[in-house]
Design a protein around this motif. Structure first.
Motif, PDB file in Angstrom:
ATOM      1  N   LYS A 175      -3.376  -8.138   3.232  1.00 15.07           N
ATOM      2  CA  LYS A 175      -2.983  -8.891   1.908  1.00 15.07           C
ATOM      3  C   LYS A 175      -1.447  -8.962   1.863  1.00 15.07           C
ATOM      4  O   LYS A 175      -0.987 -10.357   1.324  1.00 15.07           O
ATOM      5  CB  LYS A 175      -3.773  -8.137   0.820  1.00 15.07           C
ATOM      6  CG  LYS A 175      -5.166  -8.551   0.616  1.00 15.07           C
ATOM      7  CD  LYS A 175      -5.727  -7.584  -0.544  1.00 15.07           C
ATOM      8  CE  LYS A 175      -7.239  -7.917  -0.583  1.00 15.07           C
ATOM      9  NZ  LYS A 175      -8.021  -7.010  -1.996  1.00 15.07           N
ATOM     10  N   GLY A 234      -6.910  -3.505   4.694  1.00 13.69           N
ATOM     11  CA  GLY A 234      -7.181  -4.658   3.642  1.00 13.69           C
ATOM     12  C   GLY A 234      -5.814  -4.736   2.888  1.00 13.69           C
ATOM     13  O   GLY A 234      -5.425  -5.930   2.907  1.00 13.69           O
ATOM     14  N   ALA A 235      -5.065  -3.773   2.244  1.00 16.30           N
ATOM     15  CA  ALA A 235      -4.151  -3.857   1.578  1.00 16.30           C
ATOM     16  C   ALA A 235      -2.785  -4.540   2.539  1.00 16.30           C
ATOM     17  O   ALA A 235      -2.054  -5.376   2.342  1.00 16.30           O
ATOM     18  CB  ALA A 235      -3.530  -2.718   0.913  1.00 16.30           C
ATOM     19  N   LYS A 278       0.732  -1.132   0.186  1.00 16.21           N
ATOM     20  CA  LYS A 278      -0.097   0.106  -0.011  1.00 16.21           C
ATOM     21  C   LYS A 278       1.036   1.259   0.034  1.00 16.21           C
ATOM     22  O   LYS A 278       1.753   1.181   1.038  1.00 16.21           O
ATOM     23  CB  LYS A 278      -0.924   0.054   1.135  1.00 16.21           C
ATOM     24  CG  LYS A 278      -1.811   1.163   1.186  1.00 16.21           C
ATOM     25  CD  LYS A 278      -2.855   1.273   0.287  1.00 16.21           C
ATOM     26  CE  LYS A 278      -3.988   2.080   0.466  1.00 16.21           C
ATOM     27  NZ  LYS A 278      -3.478   3.507   0.129  1.00 16.21           N
ATOM     28  N   LYS A 324      -0.146 -11.695   4.436  1.00 12.63           N
ATOM     29  CA  LYS A 324      -0.397 -12.941   3.997  1.00 12.63           C
ATOM     30  C   LYS A 324       0.494 -13.741   2.795  1.00 12.63           C
ATOM     31  O   LYS A 324       0.974 -14.688   3.135  1.00 12.63           O
ATOM     32  CB  LYS A 324      -1.990 -13.207   3.661  1.00 12.63           C
ATOM     33  CG  LYS A 324      -2.535 -14.474   3.139  1.00 12.63           C
ATOM     34  CD  LYS A 324      -3.791 -14.562   2.802  1.00 12.63           C
ATOM     35  CE  LYS A 324      -4.275 -15.889   2.517  1.00 12.63           C
ATOM     36  NZ  LYS A 324      -5.569 -15.793   2.321  1.00 12.63           N
ATOM     37  N   VAL A 325       0.679 -12.663   1.748  1.00 13.60           N
ATOM     38  CA  VAL A 325       1.539 -13.054   0.886  1.00 13.60           C
ATOM     39  C   VAL A 325       2.984 -12.867   1.354  1.00 13.60           C
ATOM     40  O   VAL A 325       4.028 -14.087   0.827  1.00 13.60           O
ATOM     41  CB  VAL A 325       1.473 -12.079  -0.470  1.00 13.60           C
ATOM     42  CG1 VAL A 325       2.534 -12.613  -1.553  1.00 13.60           C
ATOM     43  CG2 VAL A 325       0.103 -12.220  -0.936  1.00 13.60           C
TER      44      VAL A 325
END
Length: 221
Positions: free
Chosen positions: A130, A126-127, A12, A133-134
């Motif tokens: 994500k 949200g970003a 982000k 997680k990655v």
């Protein structure tokens, strides 16, 4: 001091990665922790800031080194990382805002600690979730999530309090969420050649101390 690769990252944009990188370098230096900076972001905000500081303050010498890293050629990044891993200090790397680049995956895989600045708005949360997680798929680095550029008056709003609670629910499974760094004009006036003033130090202290404790605990262990 044992070697530590500290990546400052988030996919982000606008979370203040360069600012956090610069302030952390100075904070570690003032804690007598050997440190050097590396700007791997294509925008080179961190590195350019140092060049401006040098031009405006020709009589001052850097207290810690800062170099730029071109990651456009993945094959050139691996030997750089191999050299960095041998340096007996903390290497703070300001990273680009993505995770798909092969060179970045090598950088993240070699990181010991990753600092992830974020804001409490839902887009940033949200970003950031994500990204975490990655990121966990390519790296075993300890993650420190730093709420950054937080407007103190906004924290009383119901939606911000709700977002802050969501942050803990979304991110705590990946790492540690530090106390926040408030939005302040004092931080924007940082100089990479000068010590932090008492206001700057007070604004970052509580966010950075858990990172310092992690570094010193590993060395003592």
């Amino acid at each position: 001091m044992n070697n530590r690769i500290i990546s400052v990252a988030n996919m982000k944009g606008g979370t203040g990665k360069s600012l956090v990188s610069a302030l952390l370098c100075q904070y570690l230096h003032e804690k007598d922790i050997p440190v050097a900076g590396l700007d791997a972001d294509i925008q080179q905000t961190f590195y350019d800031h140092r060049q401006r500081d040098l031009k405006q303050n020709p009589d001052l010498q850097p207290q810690w080194e800062l170099e730029a890293l071109d990651i456009s050629d993945p094959d050139s990044v691996k030997p750089v990382l191999e050299k960095l891993k041998k340096v007996p200090s903390c290497i703070v790397i300001d990273c680009p805002g993505n995770i798909s680049d092969i060179a970045l995956q090598d950088l993240y895989a070699n990181s010991d600690i990753t600092i992830i600045p974020f804001q409490y708005d839902f887009d940033s949360l949200g970003a950031t979730a994500k990204f975490a997680k990655v990121f966990r798929l390519v790296s075993k680095a300890s993650m420190f999530f730093v709420p950054n550029r937080i407007v103190a008056s906004d924290e009383r709003r119901d939606e911000i309090q709700e977002a802050r609670e969501d942050a803990y629910k979304m991110l705590q499974e990946y790492g540690y969420i530090t106390p926040r760094i408030k939005q302040s004009v004092h931080l924007k006036c940082y100089n990479t050649l000068k010590p932090l003033d008492w206001q700057q130090r007070g604004l970052v202290k509580f966010a950075f101390e858990p990172i310092v404790e992690s570094l010193t605990a590993k060395d003592n262990g």
